[in-house]
Motif scaffolding. Sequence first.
Motif, PDB file in Angstrom:
ATOM      1  N   SER A  24      34.698 -56.463  62.705  1.00 60.47           N
ATOM      2  CA  SER A  24      35.584 -57.230  61.832  1.00 60.47           C
ATOM      3  C   SER A  24      37.036 -56.789  61.997  1.00 60.47           C
ATOM      4  CB  SER A  24      35.144 -57.060  60.376  1.00 60.47           C
ATOM      5  OG  SER A  24      33.815 -57.503  60.191  1.00 60.47           O
ATOM      6  N   ALA A  25      37.250 -55.481  62.152  1.00 58.68           N
ATOM      7  CA  ALA A  25      38.611 -54.978  62.338  1.00 58.68           C
ATOM      8  C   ALA A  25      39.210 -55.501  63.639  1.00 58.68           C
ATOM      9  CB  ALA A  25      38.619 -53.454  62.323  1.00 58.68           C
ATOM     10  N   LEU A 183      50.855 -54.975  56.375  1.00 54.25           N
ATOM     11  CA  LEU A 183      50.278 -54.823  55.038  1.00 54.25           C
ATOM     12  C   LEU A 183      49.111 -55.776  54.822  1.00 54.25           C
ATOM     13  CD1 LEU A 183      53.553 -54.426  52.917  1.00 54.25           C
ATOM     14  CD2 LEU A 183      51.950 -52.639  53.610  1.00 54.25           C
ATOM     15  N   ALA A 184      49.269 -57.004  55.328  1.00 50.63           N
ATOM     16  CA  ALA A 184      48.173 -57.968  55.200  1.00 50.63           C
ATOM     17  C   ALA A 184      46.937 -57.507  55.965  1.00 50.63           C
ATOM     18  CB  ALA A 184      48.626 -59.337  55.701  1.00 50.63           C
ATOM     19  N   LEU A 185      47.154 -56.885  57.139  1.00 47.54           N
ATOM     20  CA  LEU A 185      46.023 -56.383  57.914  1.00 47.54           C
ATOM     21  C   LEU A 185      45.314 -55.260  57.166  1.00 47.54           C
ATOM     22  CD1 LEU A 185      44.377 -56.332  60.529  1.00 47.54           C
ATOM     23  CD2 LEU A 185      46.084 -54.783  61.492  1.00 47.54           C
ATOM     24  N   LEU A 186      46.096 -54.342  56.583  1.00 42.32           N
ATOM     25  CA  LEU A 186      45.477 -53.262  55.812  1.00 42.32           C
ATOM     26  C   LEU A 186      44.720 -53.807  54.610  1.00 42.32           C
ATOM     27  CD1 LEU A 186      48.320 -50.558  55.863  1.00 42.32           C
ATOM     28  CD2 LEU A 186      46.220 -50.610  57.220  1.00 42.32           C
ATOM     29  N   LEU A 187      45.319 -54.785  53.931  1.00 40.65           N
ATOM     30  CA  LEU A 187      44.643 -55.391  52.780  1.00 40.65           C
ATOM     31  C   LEU A 187      43.365 -56.098  53.222  1.00 40.65           C
ATOM     32  CD1 LEU A 187      44.583 -56.154  49.791  1.00 40.65           C
ATOM     33  CD2 LEU A 187      46.009 -58.141  50.346  1.00 40.65           C
ATOM     34  N   GLY A 190      40.748 -53.576  53.960  1.00 41.18           N
ATOM     35  CA  GLY A 190      40.206 -53.058  52.712  1.00 41.18           C
ATOM     36  C   GLY A 190      39.231 -54.027  52.068  1.00 41.18           C
ATOM     37  N   LEU A 191      39.587 -55.322  52.070  1.00 40.05           N
ATOM     38  CA  LEU A 191      38.686 -56.329  51.511  1.00 40.05           C
ATOM     39  C   LEU A 191      37.402 -56.440  52.333  1.00 40.05           C
ATOM     40  CD1 LEU A 191      41.262 -59.125  50.586  1.00 40.05           C
ATOM     41  CD2 LEU A 191      40.082 -57.556  49.031  1.00 40.05           C
ATOM     42  N   TRP A 198      29.691 -54.041  49.385  1.00 39.27           N
ATOM     43  CA  TRP A 198      28.970 -54.826  48.380  1.00 39.27           C
ATOM     44  C   TRP A 198      27.776 -55.536  49.006  1.00 39.27           C
ATOM     45  CZ3 TRP A 198      28.181 -60.157  47.846  1.00 39.27           C
ATOM     46  CH2 TRP A 198      27.647 -60.557  46.629  1.00 39.27           C
ATOM     47  N   GLY A 199      27.966 -56.055  50.224  1.00 37.55           N
ATOM     48  CA  GLY A 199      26.875 -56.755  50.890  1.00 37.55           C
ATOM     49  C   GLY A 199      25.734 -55.833  51.273  1.00 37.55           C
ATOM     50  N   PHE A 200      26.050 -54.568  51.595  1.00 42.76           N
ATOM     51  CA  PHE A 200      25.011 -53.626  51.986  1.00 42.76           C
ATOM     52  C   PHE A 200      24.377 -52.937  50.782  1.00 42.76           C
ATOM     53  CE2 PHE A 200      26.671 -54.167  56.180  1.00 42.76           C
ATOM     54  CZ  PHE A 200      25.628 -53.819  57.022  1.00 42.76           C
ATOM     55  N   ARG A 201      24.780 -53.335  49.583  1.00 50.13           N
ATOM     56  CA  ARG A 201      24.176 -52.740  48.396  1.00 50.13           C
ATOM     57  C   ARG A 201      22.677 -52.998  48.360  1.00 50.13           C
ATOM     58  NH1 ARG A 201      26.387 -54.907  42.806  1.00 50.13           N
ATOM     59  NH2 ARG A 201      25.488 -56.796  43.731  1.00 50.13           N
TER      60      ARG A 201
END
Length: 456
Positions: A24-25, A183-187, A190-191, A198-201
Motif C-alpha cells: 500500500s505504501a 503531509l498527505a502521504l504521511l496521513l 497512517g490511515l 482494524w481489518g486484521f482485528r
Amino acid sequence: MRSTRGRLQRRWSSSLRWRLMLGSAVLAVLFMLALLPALRSAFLIALEQSVEKRLAADAGALISAARTDNGKLSMPSKLPDEEFDIPDAKLLGFIYDREGNLVWQSRSAKGISVTYLPRYDGGGNRLLRIDDGNGDEFYLYDVEVDLLRGESAAFSIVTLQPASDTQALYNGFMQQLYLWLGLALLLLLGLLWFGLTWGFRSLRGLRRELDEVESGHRERLSEAHPSELLRLTGSLNRLLDSERQQRERYRHSLDDLAHSLKTPLSVLQGASEIIAAHPENREQTRIVQVQIERMSQQISYQLQRASLRKSGLIRHRVLLRQVLDNLCEALDKVYAGKQVTVQRAFDPELQIPMERAALLELLGNLLENAYRLCLGQVRVSASISDGGCQLCVEDDGPGVPISQRERILRRGERLDGQHPGQGIGTAVVKDILESYDGELFVEKAELGGAAFRVRL
C-alpha cells in the motif's frame, strides 16, 4: 546488530500486515508521484490564464488610448496605465502595423530588444512565451485590431511581462506542493496502517481462539468471524472434531485390545503353573513363562507407544513440578530403603510442552532408572529458551560407558543384569520424543553417574 536486522527481515517477510502495508505504501508513493505533475500542469495552466487576463487588460488600455489620423497611429503622451511610462518597469507595450513594422513602444520598453514578428492573419489574439536572446523570457500577448474608435485600422497591439515575475510564485507553489503532498502521504500511510490494523482485528481474534484451542481452554472455534474466514474456521472445527473422535476411538480400541489380551495371557500363565507341578515339565514350563512375560512386556510397550502420540492441533503444557512430585512420591515408596534425595534445578512454575500422560511416561522411565541405579542423589533440571525445552535427569550411580550409550537406547538392550526388566524403558522415551520432534542424549552427569538429557 546482524541478529536484529535478521529478525526485522523475517518479520517483514512473514507478516501479512507488513506485506500489505509495504504494498500500500508503494502504491501511495506512486500515486503521489503521478499526482505531482498533474497538479503542476494544472497550476501552470491557471498561472498562464491569469497572465493572459492581465496582459489582455493592459492591451485593452493601449487600445482605448490609441488614435488614428489619416490611417496613422497616435498615442497620448501619458497612458492610463502608468507602468507603460515608467522606465525599467515590468510591463512593456509595442504596436506593429499590418506589415510588421514597429510603430510605437512604451517608455518602459526603451533599451529592450525583443525579436518578434506579429502575424496579422485574422487570428484574433494569442499568448506566447519568447526569449529576448539574452536569456530573459517574457510572456507575450498579441491582439489584432481592425477598428479604432470606429475608424478602419490594422495594428497588432502587443503587451509583454517578464516570466521572472511568475517564477517566484511558481517556486513558492512547488514548495508548498511538496510540503502538502508529503503531509498527505504521511496521513494516508497512517490511515492505511489504521485500516489494516482494524481489518486484521478479526485475524487477531482467530489467532487468540487458536491459542486457546492449543492450550486446551477451548474445544472449537467460534463463528464470530467475518464471512471470508468462516470456511477456514469451519474446516478447522471439522478437523478438531475428527481428531478428537479419532483419538477417542484409538483409546477405546487400545483399551479393548489390552483387555482382550490380558485374559488369554492370564490363562496361559495359570496353565503353565499347573504344568510346572510335574517335574518332567519344568523346563518346558520355564520356556513358556519366559515367552508369556516377553509377550506381556511387548504388548505394554506397543500400547504405550501408540497411545502417547502428540496431538496434531492441541498444544499441551504441563507443570513439571506437579508431575515430578507425583512420580517421586511413588518411587520413594518403591525404593524406600535407599533414601534417595531428588534435587530440583528448575523454575517451580516451569511448564513442559507435552501431554500429561506422555510426560508422566517419559519422566517416569528416566526417574525409575535413576532411582534404581543411583547411590542416593538424583537431580532433575529443566529450562525453556528460544531454541526449545531442555530436561535432564542425573544420578550419582555408576554411569554409562561411552561405548554403550547408543546401545541402551535400542529396545530390549539392558546393561543392568541385577534387576528385572525387558529394557524397553528408554526405547519408550525415545519413541515419545520422536513424536514430539525431540531428542534423547546420554552423557556423564556432574553427580558422577549418568545424565539423560531431553531436548524438545
